[in-house]
Scaffold this motif. Structure first.
Motif, PDB file in Angstrom:
ATOM      1  N   VAL A   1      52.380-102.621 -12.736  1.00  0.00           N
ATOM      2  CA  VAL A   1      53.067-103.913 -12.591  1.00  0.00           C
ATOM      3  C   VAL A   1      54.233-104.011 -13.577  1.00  0.00           C
ATOM      4  O   VAL A   1      55.322-104.481 -13.223  1.00  0.00           O
ATOM      5  N   ASN A   2      54.036-103.550 -14.814  1.00  0.00           N
ATOM      6  CA  ASN A   2      55.148-103.578 -15.778  1.00  0.00           C
ATOM      7  C   ASN A   2      56.325-102.760 -15.257  1.00  0.00           C
ATOM      8  O   ASN A   2      57.489-103.160 -15.370  1.00  0.00           O
ATOM      9  N   LYS A   3      56.035-101.601 -14.661  1.00  0.00           N
ATOM     10  CA  LYS A   3      57.092-100.761 -14.080  1.00  0.00           C
ATOM     11  C   LYS A   3      57.833-101.526 -12.990  1.00  0.00           C
ATOM     12  O   LYS A   3      59.066-101.547 -12.946  1.00  0.00           O
TER      13      LYS A   3
ATOM     14  N   LEU B   1      68.800-112.587 -11.578  1.00  0.00           N
ATOM     15  CA  LEU B   1      67.910-113.063 -12.644  1.00  0.00           C
ATOM     16  C   LEU B   1      66.843-114.026 -12.135  1.00  0.00           C
ATOM     17  O   LEU B   1      65.660-113.871 -12.441  1.00  0.00           O
ATOM     18  N   SER B   2      67.215-115.036 -11.326  1.00  0.00           N
ATOM     19  CA  SER B   2      66.184-116.013 -10.951  1.00  0.00           C
ATOM     20  C   SER B   2      65.152-115.385 -10.020  1.00  0.00           C
ATOM     21  O   SER B   2      63.954-115.652 -10.142  1.00  0.00           O
TER      22      SER B   2
ATOM     23  N   GLU C   1      58.534-111.724 -11.496  1.00  0.00           N
ATOM     24  CA  GLU C   1      57.754-111.396 -12.699  1.00  0.00           C
ATOM     25  C   GLU C   1      56.572-112.343 -12.844  1.00  0.00           C
ATOM     26  O   GLU C   1      55.442-111.918 -13.103  1.00  0.00           O
ATOM     27  N   ARG C   2      56.822-113.658 -12.662  1.00  0.00           N
ATOM     28  CA  ARG C   2      55.740-114.644 -12.835  1.00  0.00           C
ATOM     29  C   ARG C   2      54.625-114.409 -11.816  1.00  0.00           C
ATOM     30  O   ARG C   2      53.450-114.430 -12.151  1.00  0.00           O
ATOM     31  N   ARG C   3      55.013-114.150 -10.573  1.00  0.00           N
ATOM     32  CA  ARG C   3      53.983-113.915  -9.533  1.00  0.00           C
ATOM     33  C   ARG C   3      53.185-112.648  -9.844  1.00  0.00           C
ATOM     34  O   ARG C   3      51.959-112.632  -9.700  1.00  0.00           O
TER      35      ARG C   3
ATOM     36  N   PHE D   1      52.706-111.295 -12.777  1.00  0.00           N
ATOM     37  CA  PHE D   1      51.848-111.616 -13.929  1.00  0.00           C
ATOM     38  C   PHE D   1      50.583-112.328 -13.446  1.00  0.00           C
ATOM     39  O   PHE D   1      49.461-111.994 -13.840  1.00  0.00           O
ATOM     40  N   GLN D   2      50.774-113.310 -12.545  1.00  0.00           N
ATOM     41  CA  GLN D   2      49.629-114.087 -12.054  1.00  0.00           C
ATOM     42  C   GLN D   2      48.647-113.180 -11.305  1.00  0.00           C
ATOM     43  O   GLN D   2      47.430-113.339 -11.432  1.00  0.00           O
ATOM     44  N   ILE D   3      49.178-112.202 -10.546  1.00  0.00           N
ATOM     45  CA  ILE D   3      48.297-111.265  -9.830  1.00  0.00           C
ATOM     46  C   ILE D   3      47.489-110.425 -10.822  1.00  0.00           C
ATOM     47  O   ILE D   3      46.285-110.221 -10.663  1.00  0.00           O
ATOM     48  N   LEU D   4      48.150-109.977 -11.894  1.00  0.00           N
ATOM     49  CA  LEU D   4      47.440-109.146 -12.889  1.00  0.00           C
ATOM     50  C   LEU D   4      46.283-109.886 -13.545  1.00  0.00           C
ATOM     51  O   LEU D   4      45.306-109.278 -13.961  1.00  0.00           O
ATOM     52  N   THR D   5      46.385-111.207 -13.640  1.00  0.00           N
ATOM     53  CA  THR D   5      45.319-111.959 -14.319  1.00  0.00           C
ATOM     54  C   THR D   5      44.010-111.879 -13.549  1.00  0.00           C
ATOM     55  O   THR D   5      42.957-112.197 -14.077  1.00  0.00           O
ATOM     56  N   ALA D   6      44.067-111.434 -12.269  1.00  0.00           N
ATOM     57  CA  ALA D   6      42.840-111.305 -11.481  1.00  0.00           C
ATOM     58  C   ALA D   6      42.096-110.004 -11.781  1.00  0.00           C
ATOM     59  O   ALA D   6      40.995-109.798 -11.289  1.00  0.00           O
ATOM     60  N   THR D   7      42.674-109.102 -12.576  1.00  0.00           N
ATOM     61  CA  THR D   7      42.019-107.800 -12.768  1.00  0.00           C
ATOM     62  C   THR D   7      40.901-107.877 -13.822  1.00  0.00           C
ATOM     63  O   THR D   7      40.948-108.700 -14.740  1.00  0.00           O
TER      64      THR D   7
END
Ligand code: CAA
Length: 259
Positions: free
Chosen positions: A208-210, A221-222, A228-230, A232-238
């Motif tokens: 995900v960082n890649k 940018l926007s 990035e935010r989405r 990040f939110q997906i990673l929080t499920a791991t």
């Protein structure tokens, strides 16, 4: 799997891929593309492999470009109908796990472009980068005019493409083309050590960082910040996210499941 034009070995969770046509300064032909595509696909598909290093055999070159001898007899219709060079995008750039280019000697034309497909480049102090296609009456065809311009800015990219001038390792580091320079003799060890560091971290978070950094490279940018935010939110499920945060609070090393 055996390959004709590359060497592939696994060192724990790190895959080392070596371009192996030193007699042609590792020039990139269709066989190299097919081999690299298969090797990167196998790397991506193997849950035990977490980071790769791509390097060139011989001290003289990472790769001296697309294979001029393969291209010389083709006509424009051949290039167009074969969508020549498109396989680099689907076979190499599409790799989802992180990989590093370890560059010593010449990285010219397609060789520079291949190095720039990596997530980052570590350069030996002998590295030389260039887009000399203009001297052959052509121009970059594997993304070089785009990636080089984004990496080093218009002035240097334009000068390099218009004159074919090479950039040495020190200039490449100053310009932001490479993450760092090491003595050529230490290049492979340093690249493998860096890959091992990445391989020891939570693998989904690495992917995900890649993806996030690549989005910054490729979009506005926007759009990039929203993506990035989405992600990040997906990673929080791991499970690794829960383990990573819990391990921090419990003052111990995390143990990663890769999901
Ligand atoms: N394609 C095919 N063969 C190549 C090659 C290439 N890109 N680069 C080097 N070789 C071959 C040479 O033909 C030579 O083979 P032979 O021994 O059979 O003659 C062998 O590798 C060694 O090369 P040199 O004798 O030329 O070595 P050198 O030390 O004198 O010069 C060099 C080194 C300056 C890198 C020189 O080889 C060179 O200029 N190579 C071509 C660089 C180039 O133009 N790259 C761009 C290619 S086009 C491209 O990449 C398109 C794209 O955008 C994708």
């Amino acid at each position: 799997m055996t390959y004709e034009t590359i060497l592939v070995e696994q060192r724990d969770a790190v895959t080392l891929i070596t371009l192996n046509r030193p007699q042609a300064l590792n020039a990139l032909n269709s066989d190299v593309l097919a081999d690299l595509s298969a090797a990167f696909a196998a790397f991506d598909a193997d849950p035990g492999q977490r980071c790769a290093v791509l390097t060139g055999s011989g001290e003289k070159a990472f790769a001296a470009g697309a294979d001029i001898k393969e291209m010389v007899e083709k006509d424009a219709a051949d290039f167009f109908l074969q969508d020549f060079f498109s396989g680099w995008q689907t076979g190499v750039v599409a790799t989802r796990k992180p990989w590093i280019a370890a560059v010593q000697g010449f990285a010219l034309g397609g060789g520079c472009e291949l190095a720039m497909m990596a997530d980052f480049i570590i350069a030996g102090d002998t590295a030389k980068f260039g887009q000399p296609e203009i001297k052959l009456g052509v121009a970059p065809g594997m993304g070089g005019s785009q990636r080089l311009t984004r990496a080093v800015g218009k002035a240097k990219a334009m000068e390099m493409c218009l004159t074919g001038r090479m950039m040495d390792a020190a200039e490449a580091e100053r310009a932001g083309l490479v993450s760092r320079i090491v003595p050529a003799a230490d290049l492979l060890d340093e690249a493998l050590k860096t890959a091992a560091t990445i391989a020891a971290l939570p693998p989904m978070a690495a992917m995900v960082n890649k993806e996030m950094v690549n989005i910054a490279f490729e979009t506005g940018l926007s759009q990039g910040i929203l993506t990035e935010r989405r992600l990040f939110q997906i990673l929080t499920a791991t499970e690794d996210r829960k383990e990573g945060m819990t391990a921090f609070i419990e003052k111990r090393q995390g143990v990663w499941k890769g999901r």
